[in-house]
Design an enzyme around this catalytic site. Structure first.
Site, short mmCIF file in Angstrom:
data_model
loop_
_atom_site.label_atom_id
_atom_site.label_comp_id
_atom_site.label_asym_id
_atom_site.label_seq_id
_atom_site.Cartn_x
_atom_site.Cartn_y
_atom_site.Cartn_z
N LYS A 163 -0.53 4.67 -0.75
CA LYS A 163 -1.17 5.37 -0.28
C LYS A 163 -0.80 6.75 0.46
CE LYS A 163 -4.79 1.90 1.31
NZ LYS A 163 -5.21 1.09 2.50
N ASP A 189 0.74 -1.17 -0.02
CA ASP A 189 0.17 -0.02 -0.11
C ASP A 189 0.73 1.32 0.09
OD1 ASP A 189 -2.50 -1.04 -0.12
OD2 ASP A 189 -2.74 -1.50 2.14
N HIS A 221 -2.32 -6.26 -6.18
CA HIS A 221 -3.10 -6.67 -5.04
C HIS A 221 -4.67 -6.33 -4.89
CE1 HIS A 221 -2.23 -2.76 -3.31
NE2 HIS A 221 -3.20 -3.08 -2.34
N ASP A 279 -4.06 -9.75 2.43
CA ASP A 279 -4.51 -8.30 2.67
C ASP A 279 -5.91 -8.27 3.11
OD1 ASP A 279 -4.31 -5.59 2.97
OD2 ASP A 279 -5.21 -5.25 0.92
N HIS A 292 -4.03 3.88 -5.62
CA HIS A 292 -2.91 3.68 -4.71
C HIS A 292 -2.08 2.60 -5.41
CE1 HIS A 292 -5.31 0.70 -2.79
NE2 HIS A 292 -4.12 -0.16 -2.19
P1 C2E Z 1 -8.32 -1.83 3.53
O1 C2E Z 1 -9.31 -1.21 4.38
O2 C2E Z 1 -7.10 -2.31 3.91
O3 C2E Z 1 -8.96 -2.95 2.77
C1 C2E Z 1 -8.49 -3.92 1.80
C2 C2E Z 1 -9.46 -4.70 1.14
O4 C2E Z 1 -10.13 -5.16 2.13
C3 C2E Z 1 -10.56 -3.78 0.35
O5 C2E Z 1 -10.07 -3.48 -0.94
C4 C2E Z 1 -11.54 -4.98 0.30
O6 C2E Z 1 -10.94 -5.76 -0.80
C5 C2E Z 1 -11.33 -5.68 1.53
N1 C2E Z 1 -12.38 -4.98 2.58
C6 C2E Z 1 -12.20 -4.19 3.56
N2 C2E Z 1 -13.37 -4.04 4.36
C7 C2E Z 1 -14.25 -4.55 3.75
C8 C2E Z 1 -15.57 -4.82 3.68
O7 C2E Z 1 -16.25 -4.15 4.62
N3 C2E Z 1 -16.31 -5.58 3.04
C9 C2E Z 1 -15.80 -6.33 1.90
N4 C2E Z 1 -16.25 -7.05 1.05
N5 C2E Z 1 -14.49 -6.13 1.75
C10 C2E Z 1 -13.68 -5.44 2.53
P2 C2E Z 1 -10.76 -2.16 -1.48
O8 C2E Z 1 -12.23 -2.36 -1.37
O9 C2E Z 1 -10.10 -2.18 -2.86
O10 C2E Z 1 -10.47 -0.83 -0.81
C11 C2E Z 1 -9.04 -0.32 -0.69
C12 C2E Z 1 -8.87 0.54 0.55
O11 C2E Z 1 -9.78 1.65 0.21
C13 C2E Z 1 -9.14 0.15 1.79
O12 C2E Z 1 -8.12 -0.71 2.16
C14 C2E Z 1 -9.48 1.25 2.32
O13 C2E Z 1 -8.19 2.13 2.79
C15 C2E Z 1 -10.24 2.13 1.51
N6 C2E Z 1 -11.57 1.78 1.51
C16 C2E Z 1 -12.47 1.12 0.72
N7 C2E Z 1 -13.74 1.14 1.46
C17 C2E Z 1 -13.70 2.22 2.29
C18 C2E Z 1 -14.89 2.81 2.87
O14 C2E Z 1 -15.97 2.73 2.79
N8 C2E Z 1 -14.40 3.76 3.78
C19 C2E Z 1 -13.14 4.14 3.82
N9 C2E Z 1 -12.80 5.03 4.85
N10 C2E Z 1 -12.13 3.53 3.29
C20 C2E Z 1 -12.39 2.64 2.25
C1 SIN Z 2 -4.58 -1.62 3.66
O1 SIN Z 2 -4.34 -2.88 3.64
O2 SIN Z 2 -3.70 -1.29 4.56
C2 SIN Z 2 -5.16 -1.07 2.92
C3 SIN Z 2 -6.11 -1.97 2.02
C4 SIN Z 2 -5.40 -1.87 0.71
O3 SIN Z 2 -5.69 -0.76 -0.11
O4 SIN Z 2 -4.71 -2.91 0.32
FE FE Z 3 -4.22 -1.83 -0.92
FE FE Z 4 -3.08 -3.31 2.90
#
Ligand code: C2E
Ligand code: SIN
Ligand code: FE
Ligand code: FE
Ligand code: SIN
Ligand code: SIN
Length: 372
Positions: free
Chosen positions: A236, A233, A287, A316, A261
């Site tokens: 980011k 990441d 990823h 992740d 990112h």
């Molecule tokens: P992250 O929080 O580290 O999440 C990484 C990945 O974990 C997400 O990639 C998604 O594939 C999965 N994931 C995390 N939380 C959930 C969830 O509640 N339900 C499901 N089905 N999957 C989940 P993704 O979606 O591409 O998001 C990438 C990054 O974008 C996230 O990293 C986070 O930093 C941000 N993000 C995504 N959705 C939100 C949101 O609703 N609010 C905020 N503040 N940030 C978000």
């Molecule tokens: C994280 O894993 O720290 C953020 C989620 C992602 O974008 O991979």
């Molecule tokens: Fe990521």
């Molecule tokens: Fe991550």
């Protein structure tokens, strides 16, 4: 003539020994094997019974050596014993009977059920004249049974030559360590920015290694994934705090910004020639790709996605779901397992989900070990 005794080497035999070892020493890049080659060469050149190479460990102020009988290294304070004495004085030492010398650690003989008699110790110096350690040869096997000034000269020459090979290997290891540390630190930058705890990258690295090993990748490749994945990441750093740490759901526009990112990370890393950074670039970019082709940034599908990317995707998301995020609470294990079952062959490589479920216990152990 006693059959146990050996003859001193003729000049030609000595050259043979040197040539035989020199060619192997120059190309050896594994520290343990190099040390063992150097020790064997010292032993054969001086017609000794055994040879130990003591290396200085600056952090602990100790000398350490590998001993054939032991898998674990032997360590002594850097000023102790004959080895320590020569390390401090940086002058060669020849002794007829070690047991008549109070500098000698007689207990070593007891430990190894061995009888040390004659000893020669030579400092191992680099080009800058720093002492890296010492060569210690034990028990001259000729009839006379003592090391000679000629032995001192021979081994000193060999020592000055092999010290270069040794330094190159140590330097290389140092560089690799530094590289790993930098990568880890950089990975943490991404973390700090998104208010995730430092344990996230550690856990993802461990999950990814476990997935790699259990899906049949080699130990080396699994280690590569482990050291490279903390940077997934890194992109980011370029995303606004207000978005990353937003407590609630992201708008469509905000989510698009976060998605950048992946390619930002790739562009930061892609130009490196270093193996670890190249792997890190692939992981940063892929990823968030999905097995069904609906991921980002490129919408690759199936095995078009690099195995490193597929592995880190599972690692992740498992960590994202199993821990609190600024925008959501951690899920129950039941829900996480159901999610992975449902997404098998959709978001994730189906084979990796099988590996994950079969080894769930290992993943939960890692989660426990690296709790925030
Ligand atoms: P992250 O929080 O580290 O999440 C990484 C990945 O974990 C997400 O990639 C998604 O594939 C999965 N994931 C995390 N939380 C959930 C969830 O509640 N339900 C499901 N089905 N999957 C989940 P993704 O979606 O591409 O998001 C990438 C990054 O974008 C996230 O990293 C986070 O930093 C941000 N993000 C995504 N959705 C939100 C949101 O609703 N609010 C905020 N503040 N940030 C978000
Ligand atoms: C994280 O894993 O720290 C953020 C989620 C992602 O974008 O991979
Ligand atoms: Fe990521
Ligand atoms: Fe991550
Ligand atoms: C070790 O203790 O095994 C390594 C120490 C060093 O390289 O100086
Ligand atoms: C020493 O040189 O006395 C330390 C190592 C050993 O006892 O063999």
């Amino acid at each position: 003539m006693n059959g146990r005794w050996k003859k001193e080497l003729e000049s030609e035999e000595l050259l043979d020994v040197i040539f035989a070892y020199a060619s192997r020493i120059t190309i050896e890049n594994n520290l343990d094997r190099l040390l063992s080659l150097m020790a064997d060469m010292g032993r054969d050149m001086t017609v000794a019974e055994r040879c130990m190479l003591w290396l200085y460990d600056e952090q602990k102020d100790e000398l350490w050596a590998k001993v054939e009988e032991r898998t674990k290294e032997v360590r002594i304070p850097a000023s102790s014993g004959l080895a320590g004495y020569v390390f401090q004085t940086a002058e060669p030492l020849v002794i007829e009977d070690a047991h008549h010398d109070d500098r000698f650690h007689a207990d070593m003989d007891l430990t190894y059920n061995y009888r040390t008699k004659s000893v020669m110790v030579i400092p191992l110096k680099n080009k800058q004249n720093q002492t890296l350690g010492v060569y210690q040869v034990i028990n001259k096997l000729t009839k006379e049974g003592v090391f000679t000034t000629r032995d001192v000269k021979k081994l000193s020459l060999a020592a000055s030559y092999t010290a270069q090979a040794l330094e190159a290997v140590l330097m290389n290891m140092e560089m690799e360590e530094a590289q790993k540390e930098i990568i880890f630190k950089m990975g943490e930058i991404g973390e700090v920015r998104s208010k995730e705890t430092g344990s996230h990258v550690k856990r993802v690295a461990e999950y990814a290694k476990l997935l790699a090993i259990k899906s049949g990748l080699s130990e080396e490749e699994a280690d590569l994934i482990k050291v490279a994945s903390p940077m997934h990441d890194i992109g980011k750093v370029a995303i606004a705090d207000a978005i990353l740490n937003k407590p609630g759901k992201l708008s469509k526009q905000e989510f698009l910004e976060v998605q950048a990112h992946a390619s930002i990370g790739y562009h930061l890393l892609q130009n490196s020639k270093r193996t670890i950074l190249k792997a890190a670039a692939i992981i940063a970019k892929e990823h968030h790709e999905r097995w069904d082709g609906k991921g980002y940034p490129e919408g690759l599908s199936g095995e078009e996605i690099h195995i490193y990317g597929r592995i880190v995707a599972v690692a992740d998301v498992f960590d994202a779901l199993a821990t609190d995020r600024p925008y959501k609470k951690a899920w129950d294990l039941e829900d996480i397992l159901t999610h992975f079952q449902n997404e098998k062959g959709k978001q994730f490589d189906p084979a990796l989900i099988d590996v994950f479920l079969e080894n769930l216990h290992g993943f939960l152990q890692i989660k426990k070990r690296y709790e925030d």
